[in-house]
Design a protein around this motif. Structure first.
Motif, PDB file in Angstrom:
ATOM      1  N   UNK A  33       0.840  -1.189   0.000  1.00 41.17           N
ATOM      2  CA  UNK A  33       0.000   0.000   0.000  1.00 41.17           C
ATOM      3  C   UNK A  33       0.872   1.235   0.000  1.00 41.17           C
ATOM      4  N   UNK A  34       0.516   2.215  -0.821  1.00 38.50           N
ATOM      5  CA  UNK A  34       1.262   3.470  -0.828  1.00 38.50           C
ATOM      6  C   UNK A  34       0.299   4.616  -0.634  1.00 38.50           C
ATOM      7  N   UNK A  35       0.795   5.729  -0.147  1.00 38.17           N
ATOM      8  CA  UNK A  35      -0.041   6.876   0.152  1.00 38.17           C
ATOM      9  C   UNK A  35      -0.307   7.679  -1.098  1.00 38.17           C
ATOM     10  N   UNK A  36      -1.580   7.883  -1.388  1.00 38.79           N
ATOM     11  CA  UNK A  36      -1.969   8.667  -2.558  1.00 38.79           C
ATOM     12  C   UNK A  36      -1.403  10.072  -2.454  1.00 38.79           C
ATOM     13  N   UNK A  37      -0.928  10.593  -3.563  1.00 41.94           N
ATOM     14  CA  UNK A  37      -0.424  11.959  -3.580  1.00 41.94           C
ATOM     15  C   UNK A  37       1.030  12.074  -3.196  1.00 41.94           C
ATOM     16  N   UNK A  38       1.712  10.917  -2.947  1.00 41.19           N
ATOM     17  CA  UNK A  38       3.098  10.982  -2.518  1.00 41.19           C
ATOM     18  C   UNK A  38       4.041  10.470  -3.592  1.00 41.19           C
ATOM     19  N   UNK A 112     -10.092   4.978   7.142  1.00 35.28           N
ATOM     20  CA  UNK A 112      -9.927   6.432   7.274  1.00 35.28           C
ATOM     21  C   UNK A 112      -8.455   6.831   7.353  1.00 35.28           C
ATOM     22  N   UNK A 113      -7.635   6.006   8.011  1.00 37.27           N
ATOM     23  CA  UNK A 113      -6.213   6.341   8.167  1.00 37.27           C
ATOM     24  C   UNK A 113      -5.475   6.321   6.846  1.00 37.27           C
ATOM     25  N   UNK A 114      -5.950   5.539   5.896  1.00 32.62           N
ATOM     26  CA  UNK A 114      -5.270   5.413   4.606  1.00 32.62           C
ATOM     27  C   UNK A 114      -5.885   6.301   3.526  1.00 32.62           C
ATOM     28  N   UNK A 115      -6.876   7.104   3.885  1.00 34.64           N
ATOM     29  CA  UNK A 115      -7.477   8.021   2.909  1.00 34.64           C
ATOM     30  C   UNK A 115      -7.254   9.470   3.356  1.00 34.64           C
ATOM     31  N   UNK A 116      -8.108   9.980   4.247  1.00 38.34           N
ATOM     32  CA  UNK A 116      -7.944  11.364   4.704  1.00 38.34           C
ATOM     33  C   UNK A 116      -7.023  11.473   5.917  1.00 38.34           C
ATOM     34  N   UNK A 117      -6.836  10.362   6.636  1.00 35.53           N
ATOM     35  CA  UNK A 117      -5.998  10.387   7.829  1.00 35.53           C
ATOM     36  C   UNK A 117      -6.670  10.972   9.045  1.00 35.53           C
ATOM     37  N   UNK A 118      -8.007  10.911   9.106  1.00 35.08           N
ATOM     38  CA  UNK A 118      -8.699  11.475  10.264  1.00 35.08           C
ATOM     39  C   UNK A 118     -10.085  10.882  10.416  1.00 35.08           C
ATOM     40  N   UNK A 119     -10.621  11.001  11.632  1.00 37.42           N
ATOM     41  CA  UNK A 119     -11.971  10.534  11.944  1.00 37.42           C
ATOM     42  C   UNK A 119     -12.317  11.020  13.343  1.00 37.42           C
ATOM     43  N   UNK A 120     -13.599  10.962  13.691  1.00 43.44           N
ATOM     44  CA  UNK A 120     -14.035  11.259  15.044  1.00 43.44           C
ATOM     45  C   UNK A 120     -14.269   9.968  15.802  1.00 43.44           C
ATOM     46  N   UNK A 324       5.402   3.495   6.403  1.00 37.50           N
ATOM     47  CA  UNK A 324       5.992   3.562   5.058  1.00 37.50           C
ATOM     48  C   UNK A 324       5.017   4.143   4.036  1.00 37.50           C
ATOM     49  N   UNK A 325       4.234   5.140   4.480  1.00 33.33           N
ATOM     50  CA  UNK A 325       3.316   5.823   3.586  1.00 33.33           C
ATOM     51  C   UNK A 325       1.912   5.269   3.570  1.00 33.33           C
ATOM     52  N   UNK A 326       1.656   4.187   4.325  1.00 38.80           N
ATOM     53  CA  UNK A 326       0.312   3.603   4.333  1.00 38.80           C
ATOM     54  C   UNK A 326      -0.690   4.539   4.993  1.00 38.80           C
ATOM     55  N   UNK A 327      -0.372   5.032   6.185  1.00 39.07           N
ATOM     56  CA  UNK A 327      -1.233   5.994   6.863  1.00 39.07           C
ATOM     57  C   UNK A 327      -0.962   7.385   6.305  1.00 39.07           C
ATOM     58  N   UNK A 328      -2.012   8.140   6.057  1.00 40.61           N
ATOM     59  CA  UNK A 328      -1.878   9.458   5.428  1.00 40.61           C
ATOM     60  C   UNK A 328      -1.874  10.552   6.482  1.00 40.61           C
ATOM     61  N   UNK A 329      -0.845  11.389   6.470  1.00 43.68           N
ATOM     62  CA  UNK A 329      -0.820  12.538   7.365  1.00 43.68           C
ATOM     63  C   UNK A 329      -1.937  13.503   6.987  1.00 43.68           C
TER      64      UNK A 329
END
Length: 403
Positions: A33-38, A112-120, A324-329
């Motif tokens: 898995x790689x982080x989109x946009x990186x 959520x961690x692998x797309x926008x990197x956030x949630x409630x 390694x880029x899986x979770x998106x900041x």
């Protein structure tokens, strides 16, 4: 994100210590898995691996420019979509929860961690009554005169009061507006544990007690949330990580709670109160009395709704590197549209021990990789990453990403 002063070395305890600066911790798995946009050129890849503190500002600027081209203004989610709200209670009450209930939570967090990197999150066990005391005490503190509040300043922005327009996310993430060169907020910070008298400033009695109790209750929320992230990383990478791995790798690390007030300031209605950025550390857990937080989801700016009793979790840059880029900041800002005075309580986890012992080595960990996956980032820890940002500030460069 925090601008750190007087950051000193720490010891970060971890289960895996790798001598090579860019080795991966490998285990077999069939997918990568790689982080989109990186994705980047070979030149940028080399910079990204060796100097993440230069890569992330570039990455964020690119993503923000794309989002601003769609619209610089944030919108609410469409009627047919809802903001992700995840009940983490199965991980706080494992003895009465089934494996399936816990697995369902992990799947939601991984998505959520692998797309926008956030949630409630809900089901965190913190009473509404404590939130009410926290907000009431904070409003009382920030309504005092500047002279009174300065009596609780330590001269270090990690402890006690910091006055309005005395910090600058714009030092890293540039703005063309002269009104946005300093953060439009004032803060009061306390590190965990609250009874650390050497590292904390004790505020007014009610304020101090409310913050102390809230930090204490956040410890179980942090532990459970990092266990969920560990399970998500283990599942995605096909590695059997210990349940407490992402908490244990910085076992002695402190957290930092910042009570932040964003006042309604005449003349600054058109200024973003906190510029777009991502947090530098592992995860941030935020409570807020008013909406005003905005983030990039699906390539554009959206408003972040905050229901009563909900906490907001965002992924920081260190988790991006460790995965390694899986979770998106997560890239976020505080809106210029926030008309009412806004109080928020971001809790930055794993900020690290601050020690005067220069011989203490901060080892960090290398990215978690599946078999055949190449590392995209060097071994690091939260404090090491913070230190490199601060080194860039003192290197005499106009911009962090200047050559």
């Amino acid at each position: 994100m925090i601008i750190i002063k007087n950051l000193l070395p720490i010891t970060a305890l971890c289960a895996i210590v790798v001598d090579g600066s860019a080795e991966c911790v490998h285990q077999p798995i069939s997918l990568c898995s790689s982080q989109e946009g990186m994705e980047a050129s070979s030149e940028e890849s080399a910079t990204m691996i060796s100097e993440p503190h230069k890569h992330f500002p570039r990455q964020i600027k690119h993503i923000v420019d794309v989002a601003d081209a769609i619209s610089p203004d944030a919108i609410g989610l469409p009627d047919d979509q809802s903001y992700p709200v995840i009940d983490i209670s199965p991980w706080l009450n494992p003895s009465i929860s089934s494996d399936k209930e816990k697995e369902d939570v992990v799947k939601q967090v991984l998505e959520e961690a692998t797309t926008s990197g956030s949630f409630n999150i809900i089901g965190h066990g913190i009473d509404d009554a404590l939130f009410d005391r926290l907000y009431t005490a904070a409003r009382s503190f920030f309504s005092m005169s500047l002279e009174q509040k300065m009596g609780y300043s330590s001269g270090n922005n990690l402890a006690g009061f910091v006055a309005y327009r005395n910090e600058s996310v714009a030092s890293i993430h540039k703005s063309g507006s002269p009104k946005e060169q300093k953060d439009l907020r004032e803060t009061f910070s306390m590190s965990s544990p609250p009874n650390n008298i050497d590292g904390n400033v004790e505020g007014p009695h009610e304020f101090h007690n409310a913050i102390s109790e809230y930090i204490e209750q956040l410890q179980s929320v942090e532990k459970a949330t990092k266990q969920i992230f560990t399970a998500a990383l283990s599942s995605a990478k096909g590695i059997d990580l210990p349940t407490t791995y992402l908490k244990d790798v910085e076992e002695d690390a402190t957290g930092l709670l910042r009570a932040s007030s964003y006042p309604s300031t005449p003349g600054f209605e058109d200024a973003t109160k906190l510029l777009p950025h991502s947090d530098l550390g592992t995860i941030t857990i935020v409570a807020s009395s008013e909406e005003g937080l905005e983030e990039i989801r699906d390539g554009r700016w959206y408003k972040v709704p905050m229901g009563r009793g909900e906490l907001h979790v965002s992924v920081g840059e260190v988790y991006t590197m460790w995965s390694n880029g899986l979770f998106k900041n997560n890239i976020h800002r505080v809106s210029k549209e926030a008309k009412r005075d806004r109080i928020s309580f971001p809790y930055f986890t794993s900020q690290g021990k601050r020690s005067s012992n220069e011989s203490v080595k901060d080892v960090g960990i290398s990215p978690i990789c599946h078999d055949g996956e190449e590392p995209r980032f060097p071994r690091t820890s939260t404090v090491d990453h913070l230190r490199k940002y601060m080194g860039a500030f003192t290197g005499g460069k106009d911009d962090l990403w200047d050559d």
